[in-house]
Scaffold this active site. Structure first.
Site, short mmCIF file in Angstrom:
data_model
loop_
_atom_site.label_atom_id
_atom_site.label_comp_id
_atom_site.label_asym_id
_atom_site.label_seq_id
_atom_site.Cartn_x
_atom_site.Cartn_y
_atom_site.Cartn_z
N ASP A 1 -27.77 37.77 -81.46
CA ASP A 1 -27.55 38.43 -80.18
C ASP A 1 -28.72 39.32 -79.76
O ASP A 1 -28.93 39.59 -78.59
CB ASP A 1 -26.27 39.28 -80.28
CG ASP A 1 -26.02 40.12 -79.04
OD1 ASP A 1 -25.85 39.52 -77.97
OD2 ASP A 1 -26.01 41.36 -79.14
N LEU B 1 -23.34 44.40 -73.32
CA LEU B 1 -23.99 44.21 -72.02
C LEU B 1 -25.39 43.64 -72.14
O LEU B 1 -26.12 43.54 -71.16
CB LEU B 1 -24.05 45.56 -71.28
CG LEU B 1 -22.69 46.12 -70.85
CD1 LEU B 1 -22.85 47.51 -70.29
CD2 LEU B 1 -22.02 45.22 -69.83
N ARG B 2 -25.76 43.27 -73.36
CA ARG B 2 -27.13 42.76 -73.55
C ARG B 2 -27.36 41.48 -72.74
O ARG B 2 -28.43 41.27 -72.19
CB ARG B 2 -27.38 42.52 -75.05
CG ARG B 2 -28.83 42.67 -75.43
CD ARG B 2 -29.04 42.60 -76.92
NE ARG B 2 -29.11 43.91 -77.53
CZ ARG B 2 -28.48 44.26 -78.63
NH1 ARG B 2 -27.70 43.39 -79.25
NH2 ARG B 2 -28.60 45.46 -79.13
N GLY B 3 -26.33 40.63 -72.67
CA GLY B 3 -26.45 39.38 -71.92
C GLY B 3 -26.73 39.63 -70.44
O GLY B 3 -27.60 38.99 -69.84
N VAL C 1 -30.46 41.10 -70.10
CA VAL C 1 -31.49 40.08 -70.33
C VAL C 1 -31.54 39.07 -69.18
O VAL C 1 -32.62 38.67 -68.73
CB VAL C 1 -31.28 39.36 -71.69
CG1 VAL C 1 -32.19 38.16 -71.83
CG2 VAL C 1 -31.53 40.32 -72.84
#
Length: 348
Positions: free
Chosen positions: A205, A286-288, A291
């Site tokens: 991830d 919330l990384r998705g 990015v």
């Protein structure tokens, strides 16, 4: 031509690589915006993973560094400058600079933590009161590319250190109460073969993008690739010369995109749709979302646009999300197909 022949070892031109568009796009976007967070490239053996990564490093324009600085410090940007250089600037000491090729650092599988992070000479520190630091690979990779082949076979502890440095842009080494930190901003590129084991989901991830590459099935395309490689092996300089203009064109596009990046905008409604896709796909954290927004901006800048549109998001979103989906052992649908299905429902 003479300038090309001065290279220690000729590198296969990036623009001469046939196919593997996913991998090439992911690498270009990370070079335009290193804050995307690197690329994980998973695929079969012998599909040109290492060749492509070395080719992108060779393609990049030279960078300006402070002379005699072990961290490739930037002469003006505080984020990529060592504390020693900052002190020199504060003391109004004139810095001498030089232009060097973008560092391309390979992390060998058997590397130790000391080899990666660097070591502090305790004896010297205690006896002479001098902080003596032997830089590791993270120091050499600052402002460059750090490549880890077979990242899925690397010790989890080292992968953690790598990902922490890539995310924070700094590496800190502590020993016996002595601490040294230095900038470590690099594009992290990992590659591996899924047959040899997957990365832990929480480590996977942390990579910004995930490119999947497969062996080319079309016989005529395979012949084309073999001929291209044979031509390079027979006379690398002739091949490099043949692609010189294309290489230069791509280099200029990347430079232009880097300058344009800060001015590219995403419409609020499109941001909401990106987050809606992440929510429907049950992407943890919330990384998705972050990015995908970054990659869409980088892709728009790469096409010399001022605003991100739906097609930009459609092009990059699978690369940003496919490795963040929860794995269901009974699931027969490929994660990339799952992403595409939801994207086509939301982005219309």
């Amino acid at each position: 031509m003479n300038k090309i022949k001065n290279q220690a070892r000729p590198v296969f031109p990036f623009t001469a690589i046939i196919g593997q568009e996913e991998m090439k796009l992911a690498l270009v976007l990370n070079v335009i915006d290193p804050k995307i967070g690197g690329v994980m490239i998973m695929g079969d053996r012998g599909t040109g993973k290492s060749t492509t990564i070395r080719a992108i490093a060779d393609l990049l324009p030279e960078i300006e560094v402070v002379s005699d600085d072990i961290f490739n410090s930037h002469p003006y940007d505080y984020d990529t400058m060592s504390d020693f250089v900052k002190q020199q600037i504060e003391n109004k000491i004139d810095l001498t600079t030089q232009f060097v090729k973008v560092p391309m650092v390979d992390l060998p599988l058997g590397a130790t933590e000391d080899r990666l992070c660097g070591t502090i000479d305790i004896e010297k520190a205690l006896n002479e009161g001098i902080k003596s630091f032997e830089p590791g690979l993270l120091a050499k990779a600052n402002r460059g590319i750090l490549y880890v082949d077979e990242v899925n076979l690397l010790d989890d502890h080292l992968v953690d250190i790598l990902l922490d440095s890539a995310a924070s842009g700094w590496n800190t080494v502590e020993r016996e109460g002595i601490s040294i930190r230095h900038p470590a901003r690099f594009v992290l590129v990992g590659s591996g073969n899924p047959e040899e084991g997957e990365l832990r989901p929480q480590l996977l991830d942390r990579f910004g993008m995930h490119a999947e590459i497969r062996t080319v099935k079309d016989p005529s395309l395979r012949v084309q690739i073999v001929e291209q490689r044979t031509k390079f092996d027979q006379d690398p300089y002739l091949c490099i010369d043949e692609f010189y203009d294309k290489q230069n064109e791509l280099k200029q596009s990347i430079l232009l995109a880097q300058k344009k990046l800060t001015h590219v905008v995403i419409d609020y409604d499109l941001k909401v749709k990106i987050s809606q896709i992440c929510s429907i796909l049950n992407v943890d954290g919330l990384r998705g979302d972050i990015v995908t927004n970054r990659a869409a901006k980088a892709f728009a800048a790469y096409q010399n646009k001022d605003e991100v549109d739906i097609d930009d998001v459609k092009t990059i979103i699978t690369l940003c999300l496919r490795h963040r989906l929860r794995k269901d052992p009974l699931d027969t649908i490929d994660s990339g197909t799952k992403v595409s299905k939801v994207v086509n429902e939301v982005l219309v």
